[in-house]
Design a protein around this motif. Structure first.
Motif, PDB file in Angstrom:
ATOM      1  N   GLU A   4       0.827  -1.202   0.000  1.00  0.00           N
ATOM      2  CA  GLU A   4       0.000   0.000   0.000  1.00  0.00           C
ATOM      3  C   GLU A   4       0.868   1.261   0.000  1.00  0.00           C
ATOM      4  OE1 GLU A   4      -3.883  -1.793   2.344  1.00  0.00           O
ATOM      5  OE2 GLU A   4      -2.200  -1.013   3.521  1.00  0.00           O
ATOM      6  N   ALA A   7       2.395   1.711  -3.420  1.00  0.00           N
ATOM      7  CA  ALA A   7       1.414   2.264  -4.354  1.00  0.00           C
ATOM      8  C   ALA A   7       1.268   3.761  -4.146  1.00  0.00           C
ATOM      9  CB  ALA A   7       0.067   1.562  -4.184  1.00  0.00           C
ATOM     10  N   GLU A  11       2.170   6.693  -6.827  1.00  0.00           N
ATOM     11  CA  GLU A  11       1.127   7.629  -7.248  1.00  0.00           C
ATOM     12  C   GLU A  11       1.498   9.086  -7.021  1.00  0.00           C
ATOM     13  OE1 GLU A  11      -2.686   4.672  -6.341  1.00  0.00           O
ATOM     14  OE2 GLU A  11      -1.998   6.067  -4.797  1.00  0.00           O
ATOM     15  N   GLU A  64      -6.106  -9.977   0.014  1.00  0.00           N
ATOM     16  CA  GLU A  64      -7.009  -9.096  -0.728  1.00  0.00           C
ATOM     17  C   GLU A  64      -6.507  -7.655  -0.699  1.00  0.00           C
ATOM     18  OE1 GLU A  64      -9.968  -7.481  -3.041  1.00  0.00           O
ATOM     19  OE2 GLU A  64      -9.203  -9.528  -2.907  1.00  0.00           O
ATOM     20  N   ARG A  67      -3.683  -7.507  -3.082  1.00  0.00           N
ATOM     21  CA  ARG A  67      -4.139  -7.541  -4.469  1.00  0.00           C
ATOM     22  C   ARG A  67      -4.602  -6.158  -4.916  1.00  0.00           C
ATOM     23  NH1 ARG A  67      -8.374  -7.282  -7.289  1.00  0.00           N
ATOM     24  NH2 ARG A  67      -9.759  -7.144  -5.501  1.00  0.00           N
ATOM     25  N   GLN A  68      -5.390  -5.507  -4.081  1.00  0.00           N
ATOM     26  CA  GLN A  68      -5.882  -4.179  -4.426  1.00  0.00           C
ATOM     27  C   GLN A  68      -4.744  -3.169  -4.527  1.00  0.00           C
ATOM     28  OE1 GLN A  68      -9.013  -3.084  -1.694  1.00  0.00           O
ATOM     29  NE2 GLN A  68     -10.228  -4.888  -2.201  1.00  0.00           N
ATOM     30  N   THR A  70      -1.622  -3.821  -5.162  1.00  0.00           N
ATOM     31  CA  THR A  70      -0.805  -4.159  -6.327  1.00  0.00           C
ATOM     32  C   THR A  70      -1.427  -3.619  -7.607  1.00  0.00           C
ATOM     33  OG1 THR A  70       0.102  -6.118  -5.239  1.00  0.00           O
ATOM     34  CG2 THR A  70       0.229  -6.066  -7.639  1.00  0.00           C
ATOM     35  N   GLN A  71      -2.744  -3.668  -7.692  1.00  0.00           N
ATOM     36  CA  GLN A  71      -3.422  -3.087  -8.857  1.00  0.00           C
ATOM     37  C   GLN A  71      -3.158  -1.586  -8.936  1.00  0.00           C
ATOM     38  OE1 GLN A  71      -7.553  -4.297  -8.410  1.00  0.00           O
ATOM     39  NE2 GLN A  71      -7.278  -5.891  -9.960  1.00  0.00           N
ATOM     40  N   ARG A  72      -3.266  -0.912  -7.796  1.00  0.00           N
ATOM     41  CA  ARG A  72      -2.964   0.531  -7.761  1.00  0.00           C
ATOM     42  C   ARG A  72      -1.519   0.795  -8.150  1.00  0.00           C
ATOM     43  NH1 ARG A  72      -3.510   2.339  -2.066  1.00  0.00           N
ATOM     44  NH2 ARG A  72      -2.478   4.192  -2.886  1.00  0.00           N
ATOM     45  N   HIS A  74       0.565  -1.068  -9.950  1.00  0.00           N
ATOM     46  CA  HIS A  74       0.802  -1.318 -11.376  1.00  0.00           C
ATOM     47  C   HIS A  74       0.227  -0.210 -12.242  1.00  0.00           C
ATOM     48  CE1 HIS A  74       1.537  -5.926 -10.858  1.00  0.00           C
ATOM     49  NE2 HIS A  74       2.434  -5.189 -10.269  1.00  0.00           N
ATOM     50  N   ALA A  75      -0.950   0.276 -11.885  1.00  0.00           N
ATOM     51  CA  ALA A  75      -1.560   1.376 -12.648  1.00  0.00           C
ATOM     52  C   ALA A  75      -0.693   2.625 -12.581  1.00  0.00           C
ATOM     53  CB  ALA A  75      -2.963   1.663 -12.116  1.00  0.00           C
ATOM     54  N   GLU A  78       2.458   2.157 -14.717  1.00  0.00           N
ATOM     55  CA  GLU A  78       2.157   2.277 -16.126  1.00  0.00           C
ATOM     56  C   GLU A  78       1.872   3.721 -16.517  1.00  0.00           C
ATOM     57  OE1 GLU A  78      -0.862  -0.589 -17.181  1.00  0.00           O
ATOM     58  OE2 GLU A  78       0.496  -2.263 -16.837  1.00  0.00           O
TER      59      GLU A  78
END
Length: 85
Positions: A4, A7, A11, A64, A67-68, A70-72, A74-75, A78
């Motif tokens: 977290e 991420a 960001e 979980e 996972r959330q 990690t999605q943040r 990776h976004a 990118e």
């Protein structure tokens, strides 16, 4: 929690630090995976299955959240780093 934080860093921090945040997230994910293996194998071998189910439930929550995050992460990598994951 480390994923977290990674991420959040990806960001908001200097875009040159995006790959550092990605590396931190990847290492934290690997640590969680290794810990999950230990929890799962230990849960099969204890007599107190109520406790074991508690461990597995807590683990599922951690996974979980990871996972959330990690999605943040990776976004952000990118988008801000221009790196395709």
């Amino acid at each position: 929690r480390v994923i977290e934080l990674a991420a959040e860093l990806a960001e908001t921090a200097n875009s040159n630090a995006v790959s550092d945040a990605g590396s931190a997230g990847a290492m934290a994910g690997a640590a969680l995976h290794a810990a999950a293996l230990n929890v799962k194998i230990n849960a099969t071998s204890v007599q107190d299955q109520t406790a074991a189910q508690g461990w597995l439930s807590a683990l599922a929550g951690y996974q979980e959240r990871a996972r959330q995050a990690t999605q943040r992460l990776h976004a952000a990598i990118e988008q801000r780093g221009g790196i395709t994951i």
